[in-house]
Design an enzyme around this catalytic site. Structure first.
Site, PDB file in Angstrom:
ATOM      1  N   LYS A  49       1.022  10.327   7.212  1.00 14.40           N
ATOM      2  CA  LYS A  49       1.834  11.556   7.307  1.00 14.40           C
ATOM      3  C   LYS A  49       0.942  12.738   7.674  1.00 14.40           C
ATOM      4  O   LYS A  49       1.327  13.590   8.462  1.00 14.40           O
ATOM      5  CB  LYS A  49       2.556  11.826   5.986  1.00 14.40           C
ATOM      6  N   GLN A  93       6.247  11.078  -2.708  1.00 12.58           N
ATOM      7  CA  GLN A  93       6.167   9.675  -2.289  1.00 12.58           C
ATOM      8  C   GLN A  93       6.730   8.775  -3.392  1.00 12.58           C
ATOM      9  O   GLN A  93       6.337   8.876  -4.554  1.00 12.58           O
ATOM     10  CB  GLN A  93       4.698   9.322  -1.997  1.00 12.58           C
ATOM     11  N   ASP A 116      13.170  14.428   2.824  1.00 16.26           N
ATOM     12  CA  ASP A 116      13.712  13.067   2.839  1.00 16.26           C
ATOM     13  C   ASP A 116      15.234  13.022   2.822  1.00 16.26           C
ATOM     14  O   ASP A 116      15.822  11.969   3.022  1.00 16.26           O
ATOM     15  CB  ASP A 116      13.264  12.328   1.563  1.00 16.26           C
TER      16      ASP A 116
HETATM   17  N1  GUN Z   1       8.650   5.366  -0.189  1.00 17.48           N
HETATM   18  C1  GUN Z   1       9.061   4.448   0.710  1.00 17.48           C
HETATM   19  N2  GUN Z   1       9.815   5.027   1.671  1.00 17.48           N
HETATM   20  C2  GUN Z   1       9.883   6.339   1.373  1.00 17.48           C
HETATM   21  C3  GUN Z   1      10.509   7.447   1.992  1.00 17.48           C
HETATM   22  O1  GUN Z   1      11.169   7.349   3.025  1.00 17.48           O
HETATM   23  N3  GUN Z   1      10.330   8.647   1.360  1.00 17.48           N
HETATM   24  C4  GUN Z   1       9.622   8.782   0.233  1.00 17.48           C
HETATM   25  N4  GUN Z   1       9.529   9.974  -0.313  1.00 17.48           N
HETATM   26  N5  GUN Z   1       9.026   7.764  -0.374  1.00 17.48           N
HETATM   27  C5  GUN Z   1       9.159   6.547   0.194  1.00 17.48           C
END
Ligand code: GUN
Length: 282
Positions: A49, A93, A116
């Site tokens: 990221k 996350q 998200d």
């Molecule tokens: N863990 C696995 N996929 C995701 C996601 O799309 N967003 C977040 N915040 N955590 C994750």
């Protein structure tokens, strides 16, 4: 032989678009990423990221917290980020360690900064209207379908998995584009009977070898969201790629299909949130 849906290439194009639009804004968009604990897969996602942010002219604020961080400490940090004018998007996350209530954390993120789209308010917008942002993975799938001119309206769409992150929002997005949607899950009786009817089949279960060629309709679009470790130690999805690509009309590879799209849409979500906030300030 199926057309391979190249998520890596499309994601690169999206990143370039985001970079250009972000550079033209009065203020650089900012994304805060919070990682609690040392899960290696999560650490890799967070590193990626940061790399994406650099390429997209987005400022990245990383908060790496130890696994024994209390829920209160995490909530305090989220409150600070909610009030930080340089931060347009906040991402915690997942999964968080078991002593932290995931729901409480997701609720604490300001809905306008919810990169998200996991906050209940944004989930409500998804069901009833038009949210500013959609969850990254299912929206990335829709962008892949669009880019390859795969029709959704009037088509039978079958989604395997009903998670809040992928399955449910995926079903809503396909429905929004006038697909006829079936959601299958661990309680589904005859899975193959459902998948064989699919013009668009999206698998988001996380089970190696779940979708075999005999479960797929000739010419279908097969989208593999899963990222599993195969018996040989390499990454693979839910779909038997070698066999299904002989029968499908379109298919996503793993890796290089949906994964890069998820990351690219996150960048676009941050840009969208930033644009909305920068407009509001004017
Ligand atoms: N863990 C696995 N996929 C995701 C996601 O799309 N967003 C977040 N915040 N955590 C994750």
């Amino acid at each position: 032989m199926a057309v391979i849906l190249d998520g890596k290439a499309l994601a690169k194009t999206i990143r370039q678009q985001v970079a250009a639009e972000a550079a033209a804004l009065p203020r650089r968009p900012g994304l805060a990423v919070i990682l609690v604990g040392e899960d290696p897969a999560s650490q890799l996602y967070v590193r990626n990221k940061e790399k994406d942010c650099q390429q997209c002219n987005i400022q990245s604020f990383e908060h790496k917290l130890p696994a024994d961080t209390t829920e209160e400490t995490l909530l305090t940090l989220i409150a600070q980020l909610n009030n930080d004018p340089a931060v347009d998007g906040i991402l915690v996350q997942l999964p968080v360690p078991p002593h932290i209530h995931e729901k409480r954390i997701l609720r604490a993120i300001c809905p306008d900064k919810d990169a998200d789209a996991f906050h209940p308010e944004n989930v409500g917008e998804m069901v009833t209207g038009n949210p500013v942002v959609w969850p990254c993975t299912p929206f990335g799938v829709m962008e892949l379908l669009r880019a390859y001119h795969i029709p959704v309206a009037g088509k039978h769409c079958v989604v395997l998995g009903r998670s809040n992150i992928v399955g449910k929002p995926m079903a809503l997005l396909l429905l929004r584009d006038n697909g006829t949607v079936t959601v299958c899950h661990s309680g589904t009786g005859d899975l193959a009977a459902e998948t064989r009817r699919a013009d668009i089949l999206v698998s988001a279960v996380g089970k190696v070898g779940l979708v075999s060629a005999d479960m797929v309709k000739e010419g279908a679009a097969v989208i593999d969201v899963a990222m599993n470790r195969g018996p040989d130690g390499n990454f693979c999805g839910d779909v038997d790629f070698a066999a299904v690509k002989q029968k499908a009309g379109w298919i996503t590879p793993v890796p290089g299909g949906v994964g890069p799209m998820t990351r690219a849409i996150l960048m676009r979500n941050v840009l969208a949130a930033s644009k909305a906030r920068q407009r509001l300030k004017k």
